[in-house]
Design a protein around this motif. Sequence first.
Motif, short mmCIF file in Angstrom:
data_model
loop_
_atom_site.label_atom_id
_atom_site.label_comp_id
_atom_site.label_asym_id
_atom_site.label_seq_id
_atom_site.Cartn_x
_atom_site.Cartn_y
_atom_site.Cartn_z
N GLY A 1 -7.15 11.31 21.33
CA GLY A 1 -5.91 10.99 20.64
C GLY A 1 -5.63 9.50 20.55
N ARG A 2 -6.66 8.69 20.68
CA ARG A 2 -6.49 7.23 20.67
C ARG A 2 -6.61 6.62 19.28
N VAL A 3 -7.06 7.39 18.29
CA VAL A 3 -7.34 6.84 16.96
C VAL A 3 -6.31 7.34 15.95
N PHE A 4 -5.78 6.40 15.17
CA PHE A 4 -4.87 6.71 14.08
C PHE A 4 -5.46 6.09 12.82
N VAL A 5 -5.51 6.87 11.75
CA VAL A 5 -6.14 6.40 10.52
C VAL A 5 -5.09 6.16 9.44
N ALA A 6 -5.41 5.21 8.57
CA ALA A 6 -4.61 4.96 7.37
C ALA A 6 -5.34 5.63 6.22
N GLU A 7 -4.66 6.57 5.58
CA GLU A 7 -5.22 7.27 4.42
C GLU A 7 -4.57 6.69 3.17
N THR A 8 -5.41 6.37 2.20
CA THR A 8 -4.93 5.85 0.93
C THR A 8 -5.30 6.85 -0.16
N PRO A 9 -4.33 7.24 -0.99
CA PRO A 9 -4.66 8.17 -2.08
C PRO A 9 -5.74 7.56 -2.99
N THR A 10 -6.60 8.40 -3.51
CA THR A 10 -7.61 7.91 -4.43
C THR A 10 -6.95 7.59 -5.77
N ALA A 11 -7.60 6.77 -6.56
CA ALA A 11 -7.05 6.38 -7.86
C ALA A 11 -6.73 7.61 -8.69
N THR B 1 0.81 -1.20 0.00
CA THR B 1 0.00 0.00 0.00
C THR B 1 0.85 1.27 0.00
N ASP B 2 0.28 2.33 -0.49
CA ASP B 2 0.94 3.64 -0.39
C ASP B 2 0.19 4.51 0.62
N ALA B 3 -0.52 3.84 1.53
CA ALA B 3 -1.25 4.54 2.58
C ALA B 3 -0.26 5.14 3.57
N ARG B 4 -0.73 6.15 4.26
CA ARG B 4 0.06 6.74 5.34
C ARG B 4 -0.81 6.80 6.59
N ILE B 5 -0.16 6.72 7.73
CA ILE B 5 -0.87 6.74 9.01
C ILE B 5 -0.71 8.12 9.64
N HIS C 1 -8.98 -4.74 1.81
CA HIS C 1 -8.41 -6.04 2.19
C HIS C 1 -7.41 -6.48 1.13
N GLY C 2 -6.30 -7.01 1.60
CA GLY C 2 -5.28 -7.52 0.70
C GLY C 2 -4.35 -6.47 0.12
N THR C 3 -4.47 -5.23 0.56
CA THR C 3 -3.63 -4.15 0.02
C THR C 3 -2.43 -3.83 0.90
N GLY C 4 -2.36 -4.41 2.08
CA GLY C 4 -1.27 -4.12 3.00
C GLY C 4 -1.60 -3.09 4.06
N VAL C 5 -2.83 -2.58 4.04
CA VAL C 5 -3.21 -1.58 5.04
C VAL C 5 -3.18 -2.18 6.45
#
Length: 158
Positions: free
Chosen positions: A50-60, A2-6, A93-97
């Motif tokens: 401050g307990r939540v961290f999100v994974a953002e994935t760029p849109t196509a 994935t190219d997601a960032r946290i 699912h299956g992208t590495g997030v």
Amino acid sequence: MTDARIRPARPADVPDVRRVIDAAFRPYIARIGLVPVPMKADHAANVAAGRVFVAETPTAGAAGPARVTGLVVVDRRADHLHLDTVAVHPEAHGTGVGRLLLEFVEAHARALGLPEIRLFTNALMWENQRIYPRFGYEVVERGATGPYDRIHYRKRLD
């Protein structure tokens, strides 16, 4: 991979947090016969704390804003980091997030100087029982908390 960032979740992310948790946990309602605990959580309070961290994935095509595709909810305890929730939207699912999120939790615990991570999962969420051991988590106990049959895991970081 994935190219997601946290990043830490912001108040504006609460609808996305709700959307991801709902999509990730709704399929388990029929299996366990109960609404999973993460679906009942106060997401706004968790984000504010401050307990939540999100994974953002760029849109196509990177034409639009990044999309929240996963998240973790963590809680620092005196002697460990409690991993309260891991949720990945089924579309991711299956992208590495999921891997990225679990690696983030480990790095976060280390940065806090904590020696281990603890979590639990519903015994009927058997997919998790295959995933966590692959990332170095070991079962430490099984027990009921109210109507929930839970398997407790830990990962030592030394």
